[in-house]
Motif scaffolding. Structure first.
Motif, PDB file in Angstrom:
ATOM      1  N   LYS A 174       5.939 -40.155  71.190  1.00  0.00           N
ATOM      2  CA  LYS A 174       6.304 -39.032  70.329  1.00  0.00           C
ATOM      3  C   LYS A 174       6.492 -37.752  71.135  1.00  0.00           C
ATOM      4  CE  LYS A 174       4.816 -36.379  66.297  1.00  0.00           C
ATOM      5  NZ  LYS A 174       3.829 -36.238  65.207  1.00  0.00           N
ATOM      6  N   LEU A 175       5.573 -37.481  72.072  1.00  0.00           N
ATOM      7  CA  LEU A 175       5.676 -36.271  72.893  1.00  0.00           C
ATOM      8  C   LEU A 175       6.960 -36.275  73.720  1.00  0.00           C
ATOM      9  CD1 LEU A 175       1.985 -35.968  74.154  1.00  0.00           C
ATOM     10  CD2 LEU A 175       3.105 -34.589  72.369  1.00  0.00           C
ATOM     11  N   ALA A 176       7.306 -37.438  74.264  1.00  0.00           N
ATOM     12  CA  ALA A 176       8.530 -37.527  75.069  1.00  0.00           C
ATOM     13  C   ALA A 176       9.771 -37.281  74.214  1.00  0.00           C
ATOM     14  CB  ALA A 176       8.606 -38.890  75.746  1.00  0.00           C
ATOM     15  N   ALA A 177       9.774 -37.865  73.003  1.00  0.00           N
ATOM     16  CA  ALA A 177      10.926 -37.674  72.122  1.00  0.00           C
ATOM     17  C   ALA A 177      11.082 -36.211  71.730  1.00  0.00           C
ATOM     18  CB  ALA A 177      10.770 -38.541  70.877  1.00  0.00           C
ATOM     19  N   VAL A 178       9.968 -35.567  71.403  1.00  0.00           N
ATOM     20  CA  VAL A 178      10.023 -34.152  70.996  1.00  0.00           C
ATOM     21  C   VAL A 178      10.430 -33.262  72.155  1.00  0.00           C
ATOM     22  CG1 VAL A 178       8.651 -32.210  70.158  1.00  0.00           C
ATOM     23  CG2 VAL A 178       8.333 -34.474  69.159  1.00  0.00           C
ATOM     24  N   ALA A 179       9.920 -33.577  73.362  1.00  0.00           N
ATOM     25  CA  ALA A 179      10.188 -32.722  74.520  1.00  0.00           C
ATOM     26  C   ALA A 179      11.595 -32.883  75.076  1.00  0.00           C
ATOM     27  CB  ALA A 179       9.156 -33.011  75.621  1.00  0.00           C
ATOM     28  N   PHE A 180      12.156 -34.085  74.994  1.00  0.00           N
ATOM     29  CA  PHE A 180      13.382 -34.358  75.755  1.00  0.00           C
ATOM     30  C   PHE A 180      14.591 -34.761  74.918  1.00  0.00           C
ATOM     31  CE2 PHE A 180       9.775 -35.470  78.642  1.00  0.00           C
ATOM     32  CZ  PHE A 180       9.894 -34.361  79.461  1.00  0.00           C
ATOM     33  N   THR A 181      14.458 -34.815  73.586  1.00  0.00           N
ATOM     34  CA  THR A 181      15.639 -35.074  72.765  1.00  0.00           C
ATOM     35  C   THR A 181      15.842 -33.919  71.791  1.00  0.00           C
ATOM     36  OG1 THR A 181      14.525 -36.275  70.952  1.00  0.00           O
ATOM     37  CG2 THR A 181      15.180 -37.557  72.892  1.00  0.00           C
ATOM     38  N   SER A 182      17.078 -33.770  71.343  1.00  0.00           N
ATOM     39  CA  SER A 182      17.423 -32.709  70.395  1.00  0.00           C
ATOM     40  C   SER A 182      18.803 -33.024  69.834  1.00  0.00           C
ATOM     41  CB  SER A 182      17.448 -31.350  71.109  1.00  0.00           C
ATOM     42  OG  SER A 182      18.505 -31.310  72.054  1.00  0.00           O
ATOM     43  N   SER A 183      19.336 -32.110  69.059  1.00  0.00           N
ATOM     44  CA  SER A 183      20.673 -32.325  68.487  1.00  0.00           C
ATOM     45  C   SER A 183      21.748 -32.409  69.561  1.00  0.00           C
ATOM     46  CB  SER A 183      20.999 -31.216  67.497  1.00  0.00           C
ATOM     47  OG  SER A 183      20.934 -29.948  68.147  1.00  0.00           O
ATOM     48  N   SER A 184      21.449 -31.908  70.754  1.00  0.00           N
ATOM     49  CA  SER A 184      22.439 -31.957  71.845  1.00  0.00           C
ATOM     50  C   SER A 184      22.032 -32.904  72.976  1.00  0.00           C
ATOM     51  CB  SER A 184      22.650 -30.548  72.421  1.00  0.00           C
ATOM     52  OG  SER A 184      21.428 -30.034  72.937  1.00  0.00           O
ATOM     53  N   ARG A 185      20.871 -33.544  72.835  1.00  0.00           N
ATOM     54  CA  ARG A 185      20.386 -34.466  73.868  1.00  0.00           C
ATOM     55  C   ARG A 185      19.948 -35.767  73.193  1.00  0.00           C
ATOM     56  NH1 ARG A 185      15.684 -31.611  76.920  1.00  0.00           N
ATOM     57  NH2 ARG A 185      15.094 -31.174  74.757  1.00  0.00           N
ATOM     58  N   LYS A 186      20.747 -36.787  73.322  1.00  0.00           N
ATOM     59  CA  LYS A 186      20.513 -38.014  72.565  1.00  0.00           C
ATOM     60  C   LYS A 186      19.457 -38.913  73.215  1.00  0.00           C
ATOM     61  CE  LYS A 186      24.409 -40.478  74.708  1.00  0.00           C
ATOM     62  NZ  LYS A 186      25.789 -40.939  74.487  1.00  0.00           N
ATOM     63  N   LEU A 187      19.051 -39.895  72.436  1.00  0.00           N
ATOM     64  CA  LEU A 187      18.141 -40.935  72.897  1.00  0.00           C
ATOM     65  C   LEU A 187      18.930 -42.222  73.052  1.00  0.00           C
ATOM     66  CD1 LEU A 187      15.246 -42.218  73.313  1.00  0.00           C
ATOM     67  CD2 LEU A 187      15.255 -42.625  70.835  1.00  0.00           C
ATOM     68  N   VAL A 188      18.728 -42.896  74.182  1.00  0.00           N
ATOM     69  CA  VAL A 188      19.357 -44.203  74.424  1.00  0.00           C
ATOM     70  C   VAL A 188      18.250 -45.247  74.455  1.00  0.00           C
ATOM     71  CG1 VAL A 188      20.751 -45.595  75.995  1.00  0.00           C
ATOM     72  CG2 VAL A 188      21.224 -43.142  75.749  1.00  0.00           C
ATOM     73  N   LEU A 189      18.450 -46.329  73.695  1.00  0.00           N
ATOM     74  CA  LEU A 189      17.444 -47.389  73.672  1.00  0.00           C
ATOM     75  C   LEU A 189      18.094 -48.723  73.368  1.00  0.00           C
ATOM     76  CD1 LEU A 189      15.289 -47.072  70.401  1.00  0.00           C
ATOM     77  CD2 LEU A 189      17.589 -46.191  70.665  1.00  0.00           C
ATOM     78  N   ALA A 190      17.342 -49.787  73.579  1.00  0.00           N
ATOM     79  CA  ALA A 190      17.848 -51.138  73.341  1.00  0.00           C
ATOM     80  C   ALA A 190      17.801 -51.467  71.853  1.00  0.00           C
ATOM     81  CB  ALA A 190      17.034 -52.147  74.134  1.00  0.00           C
ATOM     82  N   ASP A 191      18.487 -52.545  71.498  1.00  0.00           N
ATOM     83  CA  ASP A 191      18.499 -53.015  70.115  1.00  0.00           C
ATOM     84  C   ASP A 191      18.425 -54.542  70.113  1.00  0.00           C
ATOM     85  OD1 ASP A 191      18.694 -52.866  67.338  1.00  0.00           O
ATOM     86  OD2 ASP A 191      20.882 -52.975  67.362  1.00  0.00           O
ATOM     87  N   PRO A 192      17.282 -55.097  69.671  1.00  0.00           N
ATOM     88  CA  PRO A 192      16.120 -54.426  69.108  1.00  0.00           C
ATOM     89  C   PRO A 192      15.105 -54.027  70.183  1.00  0.00           C
ATOM     90  CG  PRO A 192      15.792 -56.779  68.933  1.00  0.00           C
ATOM     91  CD  PRO A 192      17.155 -56.577  69.544  1.00  0.00           C
ATOM     92  N   THR A 193      14.296 -53.047  69.844  1.00  0.00           N
ATOM     93  CA  THR A 193      13.159 -52.659  70.676  1.00  0.00           C
ATOM     94  C   THR A 193      12.126 -52.006  69.758  1.00  0.00           C
ATOM     95  OG1 THR A 193      12.516 -51.634  72.780  1.00  0.00           O
ATOM     96  CG2 THR A 193      13.912 -50.323  71.310  1.00  0.00           C
ATOM     97  N   PHE A 194      11.058 -51.487  70.316  1.00  0.00           N
ATOM     98  CA  PHE A 194      10.031 -50.813  69.525  1.00  0.00           C
ATOM     99  C   PHE A 194      10.641 -49.579  68.882  1.00  0.00           C
ATOM    100  CE2 PHE A 194       5.969 -48.199  69.482  1.00  0.00           C
ATOM    101  CZ  PHE A 194       5.454 -48.844  68.364  1.00  0.00           C
ATOM    102  N   GLU A 195      10.544 -49.480  67.553  1.00  0.00           N
ATOM    103  CA  GLU A 195      11.342 -48.499  66.818  1.00  0.00           C
ATOM    104  C   GLU A 195      10.759 -47.098  66.763  1.00  0.00           C
ATOM    105  OE1 GLU A 195       9.935 -51.240  65.371  1.00  0.00           O
ATOM    106  OE2 GLU A 195      11.388 -52.323  64.139  1.00  0.00           O
ATOM    107  N   ALA A 196       9.474 -46.926  67.084  1.00  0.00           N
ATOM    108  CA  ALA A 196       8.801 -45.651  66.816  1.00  0.00           C
ATOM    109  C   ALA A 196       9.492 -44.466  67.474  1.00  0.00           C
ATOM    110  CB  ALA A 196       7.346 -45.724  67.270  1.00  0.00           C
TER     111      ALA A 196
END
Length: 376
Positions: A112-134
């Motif tokens: 959660k801390l990483a998502a809040v610190a490093f993603t935003s409306s201009s910085r997307k998250l890249v992840l696998a599908d499927p993976t841990f969804e949290a």
């Protein structure tokens, strides 16, 4: 009056056992209604074989249980100094400095801390599908775009494709071994990805199931933190250490990354019981080795039974596995639940696969028997 810290584990268990027994004999007087509900729920839970959440059925180390019993007398204190002790021990274990360690309430808080610190409306998250969804849910709160990349044919992360879409990413999430597939991404591929990903993109490698891996084609990337300022590695005490209910995890990264994450964290999110249990667990290497061995042996039994029944499964490097049912999984999940065996939830990208935690041998014997019935 007996001091709380002087209660032995056996004595505490006797008190709980006596309360439950008395409640059964005199339910109208023994316990408040809330206590009776807890006893009833405990009885119901004991009748269910729970193989749904990748929990360690062997529980914490005996040393951790003793530490928690002794820790009753510390409950009135804030955990600051004990946090420092745990950070010191984790730094030694991982051959890093203490300012590269951050504790969290399970590795879930780290995500959660990483998502809040490093993603935003201009910085997307890249992840696998499927993976841990949290982590995807956390990034969506930041209104981040979420780029999902299907796993490769061997169920490893398709890192070349993830690299293609990571140009404007704030964070890339790699769960290795992956949940829900229990598959690994080879160490050479992870190293190649880290060498090519843009420096401004943070890479979070989740190693929650690290201790269960048996493949020589896997490695922890904690030693690579010294080479890559944009690398964060998450670990947890929930799995091999059997402390899922206590919520204790941590990450290893550069101090400058931790500073960006810490501003979003509340004070003292890891409680003192979790900390003393974690400290004791780190000193009990035998418990970890036994947990690994037991998981491996029971998993081999399940695989042999599935082979006998001619069901394919993804090779597992964790304490759970994914079984190909060759048909839609949701009715089977319900049929298993009706027979008091809980397995993993439905994963849309793999609609014919059932995830099942590797429990104890008796639990998995029950699973195999129930699976035969549900699939008949």
């Amino acid at each position: 009056m007996t001091n709380a810290s002087s209660l032995s584990r056996r004595g505490f268990t006797k008190i709980l056992g006596a309360g439950a027994a008395y409640a059964a004999l005199r339910p109208s007087f023994a316990l408040p209604s809330s206590g009776l509900r807890l006893v009833d729920e405990a009885k119901k839970a004991s009748a269910i074989v729970r193989l749904s959440s990748n929990e360690n059925p062997y529980g914490p180390a005996p040393a951790a249980l003793r530490a928690m019993t002794d820790g009753f007398g510390l409950a009135w204190r804030y955990p600051d100094e004990h946090q420092d002790q745990l950070v010191e021990e984790l730094a030694k274990l991982n051959n890093v400095s203490p300012d590269q360690i951050q504790l969290g309430a399970g590795s879930g808080e780290i995500l959660k801390l990483a998502a809040v610190a490093f993603t935003s409306s201009s910085r997307k998250l890249v992840l696998a599908d499927p993976t841990f969804e949290a982590i995807g849910r956390h990034a969506s709160v930041s209104r981040a775009q979420i780029a999902k990349v299907r796993l490769a044919a061997d169920y490893s992360h398709d890192l070349p494709k993830m690299l293609e879409v990571s140009g404007d990413a704030g964070l890339v999430y790699i769960c290795n071994p992956n949940n829900p597939t229990a598959s690994i991404t080879p160490k050479s591929e992870v190293r190649a990805f880290l060498a090519k990903v843009p420096q401004q993109t943070m890479v979070l490698v989740d190693e929650a199931y690290h201790h269960y891996v048996e493949s020589s084609d896997y490695e922890s990337v904690i030693p690579l933190v010294k080479d890559y300022p944009n690398l964060i590695v998450a670990r947890t005490f929930s799995k091999i250490y059997g402390m899922a209910g206590l919520r204790c995890g941590y990450c290893v990264t550069r101090p400058e990354s931790l500073r960006l994450m810490r501003v979003h964290q509340a004070f003292d999110t890891v409680n003192i019981m979790a900390i003393v249990a974690a400290l004791a667990s780190l000193k009990d290497n035998e418990h970890v080795a036994q947990g690994h061995q037991s998981n491996s042996e029971v998993k081999k039994y399940v695989c042999a039974e599935l082979d006998r029944l001619a069901y394919r499964y993804i090779p597992s490097q964790a304490n759970f596995m994914m079984i190909d049912l060759r048909r839609e999984v949701r009715p089977v999940i319900a049929a298993m639940r009706d027979r008091h065996v809980e397995v993993g939830r439905f994963f849309p990208p793999l609609p014919n696969f059932m995830r099942v935690t590797i429990g104890t041998k008796p639990q998995m014997e029950t699973f195999v028997s129930t699976f035969r019935e549900a699939m008949a």
